[in-house]
Structure formats: structure tokens, C-alpha cells
Design an enzyme around this catalytic site. Structure first.
Site, PDB file in Angstrom:
ATOM      1  CD  GLU A   1      -2.920   1.296   0.376  1.00  0.00           C
ATOM      2  OE1 GLU A   1      -3.528   2.371   0.275  1.00  0.00           O
ATOM      3  OE2 GLU A   1      -3.180   0.304  -0.319  1.00  0.00           O
ATOM      4  CG  ASP A   2       1.623   2.842   3.271  1.00  0.00           C
ATOM      5  OD1 ASP A   2       0.633   3.223   2.631  1.00  0.00           O
ATOM      6  OD2 ASP A   2       1.596   2.620   4.493  1.00  0.00           O
TER       7      ASP A   2
END
Length: 231
Positions: free
Chosen positions: A84-85
Site C-alpha cells: 500500500e505504502d
């Protein structure tokens, strides 16, 4: 691991302390590799508290170790935000850590992109069912609950306008999920923390009342202990 460098030497001391007593049943090589990978991928990222982002991953892993989850779950929790990051892909996770870890990380990534449009009581059950249906593996939900628990423990660092929204989500969606999955200790802490941010004045009043009666409770317990010891 490098020659002469065992997995224990790579893991934070507080995390090892959380594993004390049952680390023999865990794959520390897998967990240490996941930790090292998470540190590398999250390098330079910070939490709202100012701490390195990887500290959140470690705290989530500690919660899972305290509820006796397996090595794959703990490793996946250390990696739960890398797709996600960062520029990491699920395929990267699959190559590094295998199919089982990749499936769980993929499920967590999909859940992290799901937003609640409303948390009215009539919709909360629908959202809980949706979250459960999105997870191919129940461990995805357990890691998500641990993630939410640590976020609630540090909610004071979030902007004020976000706190009540997150606390309401926690009370209406995540605490009942913890109850449904039989994780009582996570359920009650989520509920307590949600109460703290939704009704702060009532929470402070209750804490004050509990503290004021603590001495009486402890005296009663001491008396019971002495009676039992005598018997």
C-alpha cells in the site's frame, strides 16, 4: 541470515520479549526476514506521532504474538503496509516470502483500500459481512484487527476531526468482528478505546470512579488471598 547473525539478533528486544515462552514454535528466520524487509521498504516513512513507520508494524506483530498466531501471520503483519505504502508489489512479496504470506498481504492491501461511506447501525452488519467476504483467509481479518487496535492506542496523534470517525468505525465494525472471531481481549480494548474518544467526559468520569475504588478492591482481594493461603 548472515554468517554468525541469528534471527534473534535482527529483531527488536521488545518484540522478542513478547515472544518469550513460545518462540520455539515460531519460524524466527521467516519473521526476522520480514522485519528486515519492512525496515528497508518503510525507510524514511513516519507515523503521525513522529515515530518510524516500522514501529507500527512491530506493534501489530506483537499483538498477534500475544494472541498466539502463527509465524506466517506475524510475518505478514510486519509486511502489511508495504504494498500500500511503497513501490513493492504482491508479486515481490510472493517471490521473497512465498504464496501464503503473499495471499495475506494481498488481502490486507485490498481491505486498506475499502472506505466506509456510512456507519449507521443498519449498515454496520453489512460492512462486517463485506469485510469477512473479502478475506480469503481469516488471518487477514485478525491482522486487520491488530492493526486497528494499535491505531486506536495511538489515536491521539491523529487530527481531532478524524478521531471520532475512526472511533465510531472501531465500535460499530471492528469490535463486533473481534467478538465474532472469539478474540475477546482485542474486542474489549477496542471498545474501551472507542469509548475514550467518542465520549471523553464520560470516560474520564468512569476512570476517576474506578481509581477511587481501587484501594477498596485491592484490600478485598488481599483478604481473600490470605483466607485462601490459610486454607
Amino acid at each position: 541470515t548472515a554468517q554468525g547473525e541469528g534471527p534473534r539478533s535482527l529483531l527488536p528486544k521488545d518484540f522478542l520479549a513478547a515472544l518469550d515462552g513460545f518462540e520455539h514454535r515460531l519460524d524466527l528466520d521467516l519473521i526476522a526476514s520480514a522485519f528486515r524487509y519492512s525496515v528497508e521498504k518503510h525507510e524514511g516513512q513516519k507515523r503521525a506521532s513522529g515515530e518510524d513507520y516500522v514501529t507500527h508494524c512491530v506493534e501489530v506483530a506483537k499483538i498477534l504474538s500475544e494472541i498466539d498466531l502463527d509465524s506466517v501471520s506475524i510475518a505478514a503483519s510486519l509486511l502489511h503496509d508495504v504494498v500500500e505504502d511503497t513501490d513493492t508489489t504482491v508479486d515481490d512479496i510472493r517471490v521473497e516470502f512465498g504464496e501464503e504470506v503473499a495471499i495475506i498481504v494481498d488481502g490486507l492491501t485490498k481491505l486498506s483500500r475499502f472506505e466506509f461511506s456510512s456507519i449507521a447501525e443498519r449498515q454496520a452488519e453489512t460492512y462486517r459481512k463485506l469485510l469477512l467476504s473479502m478475506a480469503r483467509d481469516a488471518r487477514v481479518i485478525l491482522i486487520k484487527l491488530a492493526d486497528r487496535l494499535h491505531n486506536m492506542r495511538t489515536l491521539e496523534h491523529m487530527p481531532e476531526e478524524a478521531r471520532e470517525r475512526i472511533a465510531l468505525e472501531t465500535r460499530e465494525i471492528y469490535a463486533p468482528l473481534a467478538h465474532r472471531l472469539g478474540v475477546g481481549r482485542v474486542k474489549w480494548e477496542l471498545e474501551d478505546l472507542a469509548f475514550k474518544f467518542i465520549e471523553p467526559e464520560a470516560y474520564r468520569g468512569l476512570v476517576k470512579t474506578v481509581k477511587s475504588k481501587r484501594r477498596d478492591r485491592e484490600g478485598l482481594i488481599r483478604g481473600m488471598v490470605e483466607s485462601l493461603r490459610t486454607e
